[in-house]
Design a protein around this motif. Structure first.
Motif, PDB file in Angstrom:
ATOM      1  N   HIS A   1       9.278 -15.946  -7.754  1.00 11.78           N
ATOM      2  CA  HIS A   1       8.083 -15.438  -7.864  1.00 11.78           C
ATOM      3  C   HIS A   1       7.934 -13.865  -8.441  1.00 11.78           C
ATOM      4  N   THR A   2       7.294 -13.517  -9.527  1.00  9.51           N
ATOM      5  CA  THR A   2       7.432 -12.361  -9.897  1.00  9.51           C
ATOM      6  C   THR A   2       6.946 -11.254  -9.014  1.00  9.51           C
ATOM      7  N   PRO A   3       7.649 -10.120  -8.795  1.00  5.40           N
ATOM      8  CA  PRO A   3       7.502  -9.128  -7.673  1.00  5.40           C
ATOM      9  C   PRO A   3       6.267  -8.346  -7.984  1.00  5.40           C
ATOM     10  N   LEU A   4       5.650  -7.893  -6.988  1.00  6.44           N
ATOM     11  CA  LEU A   4       4.457  -7.010  -7.176  1.00  6.44           C
ATOM     12  C   LEU A   4       5.013  -5.730  -6.673  1.00  6.44           C
ATOM     13  N   MET A   5       4.616  -4.578  -7.500  1.00 12.03           N
ATOM     14  CA  MET A   5       5.130  -3.204  -7.147  1.00 12.03           C
ATOM     15  C   MET A   5       3.855  -2.220  -7.067  1.00 12.03           C
ATOM     16  N   VAL A   6       3.806  -1.638  -6.183  1.00  9.36           N
ATOM     17  CA  VAL A   6       2.597  -0.582  -5.700  1.00  9.36           C
ATOM     18  C   VAL A   6       2.967   0.657  -6.256  1.00  9.36           C
ATOM     19  N   LEU A   7       2.588   1.323  -7.041  1.00  4.89           N
ATOM     20  CA  LEU A   7       2.821   2.785  -7.611  1.00  4.89           C
ATOM     21  C   LEU A   7       1.587   3.625  -7.292  1.00  4.89           C
ATOM     22  N   GLY A   8       1.957   4.833  -7.331  1.00  6.19           N
ATOM     23  CA  GLY A   8       0.870   5.691  -6.986  1.00  6.19           C
ATOM     24  C   GLY A   8       0.623   6.932  -7.989  1.00  6.19           C
ATOM     25  N   THR A   9      -0.350   7.473  -8.226  1.00  5.67           N
ATOM     26  CA  THR A   9      -0.282   8.788  -9.233  1.00  5.67           C
ATOM     27  C   THR A   9      -0.042   9.748  -8.510  1.00  5.67           C
ATOM     28  N   SER A  10       0.241   9.789  -7.141  1.00  4.44           N
ATOM     29  CA  SER A  10       1.013  10.745  -6.377  1.00  4.44           C
ATOM     30  C   SER A  10       1.430  10.513  -5.297  1.00  4.44           C
ATOM     31  N   SER A  11       1.924  11.454  -4.535  1.00  6.50           N
ATOM     32  CA  SER A  11       2.143  11.221  -3.017  1.00  6.50           C
ATOM     33  C   SER A  11       1.171  11.133  -2.101  1.00  6.50           C
ATOM     34  N   GLY A  12       1.020  10.357  -1.166  1.00  6.89           N
ATOM     35  CA  GLY A  12      -0.233  10.165  -0.570  1.00  6.89           C
ATOM     36  C   GLY A  12      -1.384   9.569  -1.129  1.00  6.89           C
ATOM     37  N   ALA A  13      -1.039   8.812  -2.147  1.00  6.29           N
ATOM     38  CA  ALA A  13      -2.233   8.121  -2.987  1.00  6.29           C
ATOM     39  C   ALA A  13      -2.600   6.761  -2.111  1.00  6.29           C
ATOM     40  N   GLY A  14      -1.712   6.237  -1.157  1.00  3.48           N
ATOM     41  CA  GLY A  14      -2.360   5.204  -0.444  1.00  3.48           C
ATOM     42  C   GLY A  14      -1.378   4.080  -0.680  1.00  3.48           C
ATOM     43  N   LYS A  15      -0.222   4.256  -1.119  1.00  3.45           N
ATOM     44  CA  LYS A  15       0.754   3.222  -1.598  1.00  3.45           C
ATOM     45  C   LYS A  15       1.256   2.433  -0.093  1.00  3.45           C
ATOM     46  N   THR A  16       1.602   3.110   0.770  1.00  7.29           N
ATOM     47  CA  THR A  16       2.051   2.526   1.935  1.00  7.29           C
ATOM     48  C   THR A  16       1.030   1.277   2.662  1.00  7.29           C
ATOM     49  N   LEU A  17      -0.129   1.907   2.874  1.00  6.14           N
ATOM     50  CA  LEU A  17      -0.985   0.916   3.432  1.00  6.14           C
ATOM     51  C   LEU A  17      -1.265  -0.244   2.668  1.00  6.14           C
ATOM     52  N   ILE A  18      -1.599  -0.068   1.236  1.00  5.34           N
ATOM     53  CA  ILE A  18      -1.849  -1.085   0.230  1.00  5.34           C
ATOM     54  C   ILE A  18      -0.916  -2.075   0.306  1.00  5.34           C
TER      55      ILE A  18
ATOM     56  N   ASN B   1       5.380  -7.007 -11.817  1.00  6.35           N
ATOM     57  CA  ASN B   1       3.939  -6.497 -12.229  1.00  6.35           C
ATOM     58  C   ASN B   1       3.537  -5.503 -11.433  1.00  6.35           C
ATOM     59  N   CYS B   2       3.145  -4.409 -11.788  1.00  5.83           N
ATOM     60  CA  CYS B   2       2.841  -3.042 -11.079  1.00  5.83           C
ATOM     61  C   CYS B   2       1.429  -2.776 -11.007  1.00  5.83           C
ATOM     62  N   ILE B   3       1.085  -2.332  -9.781  1.00  6.35           N
ATOM     63  CA  ILE B   3      -0.423  -1.930  -9.563  1.00  6.35           C
ATOM     64  C   ILE B   3      -0.136  -0.452  -9.269  1.00  6.35           C
ATOM     65  N   LEU B   4      -1.227   0.473 -10.235  1.00  5.78           N
ATOM     66  CA  LEU B   4      -1.216   1.828 -10.017  1.00  5.78           C
ATOM     67  C   LEU B   4      -2.428   2.215  -9.257  1.00  5.78           C
ATOM     68  N   VAL B   5      -2.045   3.007  -8.162  1.00  3.04           N
ATOM     69  CA  VAL B   5      -2.980   3.281  -7.224  1.00  3.04           C
ATOM     70  C   VAL B   5      -3.282   4.824  -7.499  1.00  3.04           C
ATOM     71  N   ALA B   6      -4.782   5.162  -7.629  1.00  6.44           N
ATOM     72  CA  ALA B   6      -5.156   6.673  -7.477  1.00  6.44           C
ATOM     73  C   ALA B   6      -6.088   6.929  -6.562  1.00  6.44           C
ATOM     74  N   ASP B   7      -5.937   8.187  -5.849  1.00  8.16           N
ATOM     75  CA  ASP B   7      -6.571   8.416  -4.679  1.00  8.16           C
ATOM     76  C   ASP B   7      -7.955   9.407  -5.335  1.00  8.16           C
ATOM     77  N   ILE B   8      -9.250   8.801  -5.310  1.00  8.22           N
ATOM     78  CA  ILE B   8     -10.367   9.463  -5.830  1.00  8.22           C
ATOM     79  C   ILE B   8     -10.889  10.735  -4.869  1.00  8.22           C
ATOM     80  N   GLU B   9     -10.363  10.427  -3.528  1.00  9.78           N
ATOM     81  CA  GLU B   9     -10.655  11.472  -2.690  1.00  9.78           C
ATOM     82  C   GLU B   9     -10.095  12.785  -3.182  1.00  9.78           C
TER      83      GLU B   9
END
Length: 501
Positions: free
Chosen positions: A7-24, A165-173
């Motif tokens: 299975h192709t791995p999924l990777m959760v990247l963030g635009t910064s620390s605290g963007a929400g990578k862990t919970l996502i 396959n990478c997902i980029l997470v951005a924190d709009i808050e």
């Protein structure tokens, strides 16, 4: 480079620390589990003093343990092969595959530990890949810190190694979400950018329809689909970074008793307190050195990565004197690991395990509220435990040890002191005539034992003249599972992963 993954791995990247990578990443683990897959969480390198000990006695970040439970797996150190535990003064303890291998100054870390860290990551991956599931990778901080990128162990180097396959997470808050996304992608090389298969906007407040034009703009400018917009979620899990402790809010607004917790500068394993935060009968209050302790019903001193240095902070700010005055007035006090050590008569550090510089003293005075002496040795004790506790009543409890210090009674016969466990070195308590208590334990996770926690709370309630709790509405493990499901429900409702799985 794809290394033969089913299975192709999924990777959760963030635009910064605290963007929400862990919970996502945690939500993705439960989401894929619901779909019949076996997700396997992995974070190559983590920096945290909030740790867990696996069944083999190896340390790992608590966040990867949480993701493991979300995936329906037993946590193992291979899921977090490199763990850095900050000690202060830009120094961290280095943990490889669950075992302490040394300490490093930040300025020397990449030169001294990069190669061995990468080997630990590859070894962890090799073991996990035998499970024949899908790796769910969590990045760290930002993947495009240009001054560090050539030595980044856990973001794009790992993504390229696994062809994830990478997902980029951005924190709009935080504001500036468009700049976050465009700037992050612009700093990627072409072979890195092609790995970004989707974008998630996190912590959105209000009507998502208001951001439809924003989604269109992002997709047009990047050529990458926006997979979804996650709404602001309440803090339902322990924060990954102790800087976020004051942001932890209780759902409960009415409480019978107040618990004060000392927010130590180098606090560790604050997930020990998680069961108390969700208890509807308790109000939790953080006390920082320099603040007024007040008159809580009970005071908890949690674990510390640098017990002696944190004790010095309490002494310099006068908070240790407040704690001793509180004890003289009959206050209830309970220490966990480092907190237990601080309550003793002395803390001796012959091997400089708890000291940062050569000027640090060999012997240090404790608060002298328990007749114990602690000596910090060279070998860290790390193990899961199931033991018989004797107070407030007799029962079996589970938890884990993770400490260098060993504590022993001093003239224990002169005190009305109770060993909390059959193994007397795990903790003690003194019960006084006014029904108050002063005690502590080395057993992390003690409050996760529902029956013991109920009896402990009832000691406090009884002294206050309140009725005893006969049961809890929900046990801790069931509550954790419910919260994982609620998190995943919100994720499934707002995010479409079809384009990346």
């Amino acid at each position: 480079m794809n290394i033969g993954l089913k299975h192709t791995p999924l990777m959760v990247l963030g635009t910064s620390s605290g963007a929400g990578k862990t919970l996502i990443a945690t939500a993705i683990c439960r989401y894929l589990k619901r779909k019949g897959e076996q997700p396997i969480p992995f974070k190559g390198q983590n920096m945290s003093n909030n740790a867990w000990v696996d069944t083999k006695g190896r340390e790992m970040a608590y966040s990867q343990a949480l993701q493991s439970w979300s995936a329906g797996l037993e946590p193992s150190a291979e899921m977090n092969p490199v763990l850095l535990k900050p000690k202060g003064d830009c120094t961290s303890e280095v943990i490889h595959l669950g075992k302490s291998v040394g300490t490093s100054k930040a300025i020397n870390y990449y030169e001294d530990w990069f190669e061995s860290g990468w080997e630990a990551i590859k070894k962890g991956l090799a073991i996990l890949l035998k499970k024949n599931g899908r790796l769910i990778l969590e990045g760290a901080g930002s993947p495009v810190e240009v001054n560090l990128q050539h030595k980044d162990l856990t973001n794009l180097k790992l993504a390229k190694f696994l062809n994830a396959n990478c997902i980029l997470v951005a924190d709009i808050e935080r504001g500036g979400v468009f700049a976050q996304i465009i700037g992050t992608i612009a700093l990627m090389k072409p072979d890195e950018k092609r790995l970004i298969k989707g974008i998630i906007i996190n912590r959105f407040r209000g009507d998502k329809a208001l951001f439809e034009s924003g989604v269109t703009w992002i997709e047009k400018e990047t050529g990458i689909p926006v997979l979804g917009i996650l709404p602001w979620l309440k803090e339902i899990f322990p924060p990954e970074d102790s800087l976020d402790l004051f942001e932890r809010k209780q759902i409960n607004q009415t409480a019978d008793i107040e618990i004060a917790i000392i927010k130590l500068p180098r606090i560790s394993n604050f997930s020990d307190l998680d069961p108390l935060f969700s208890d509807s009968s308790i109000e939790m209050r953080w006390i920082e050195p320099g603040q007024n302790l007040g008159e809580p019903d009970v005071l908890i001193i949690p674990g510390s990565k640098q017990t002696i240095k944190d004790l010095e902070s309490l002494n310099k700010t006068g908070l240790s004197n407040q704690i001793k005055d509180y004890a003289k007035k009959g206050g209830n006090i309970f220490g966990i690991c480092g907190g237990l050590q601080m309550l003793g008569q002395s803390l001796e550090d012959p091997y400089k395990q708890e000291s940062i510089n050569e000027k640090s003293k060999f012997s240090n005075k404790g608060m002298n509220l328990l007749p114990i002496k602690t000596t910090f040795g060279e070998i860290k004790q790390t193990s899961q435990r199931e033991v018989r506790v004797t107070w407030p009543n007799s029962q079996n409890v589970k938890g884990f040890e993770m400490h260098y210090g060993e504590s022993d009674l001093i003239n224990g016969k002169n005190y009305d002191i109770i060993s909390l466990f059959k193994n007397s070195s795990l903790g003690w308590v003194i019960e006084r005539e006014n029904k108050s208590f002063i005690g502590g334990t080395y057993l992390h996770g003690i409050f996760e034992n529902d029956e013991w926690r109920r009896q402990w709370i009832n000691k406090i309630r009884q002294r206050k003249g309140l009725n005893k709790l006969t049961t809890f509405e929900e046990n801790h493990l069931d509550k954790r599972e419910k919260l994982l499901d609620l998190l995943t429900d919100a994720f499934e409702k707002n995010v479409n992963l079809d384009k990346v799985v």
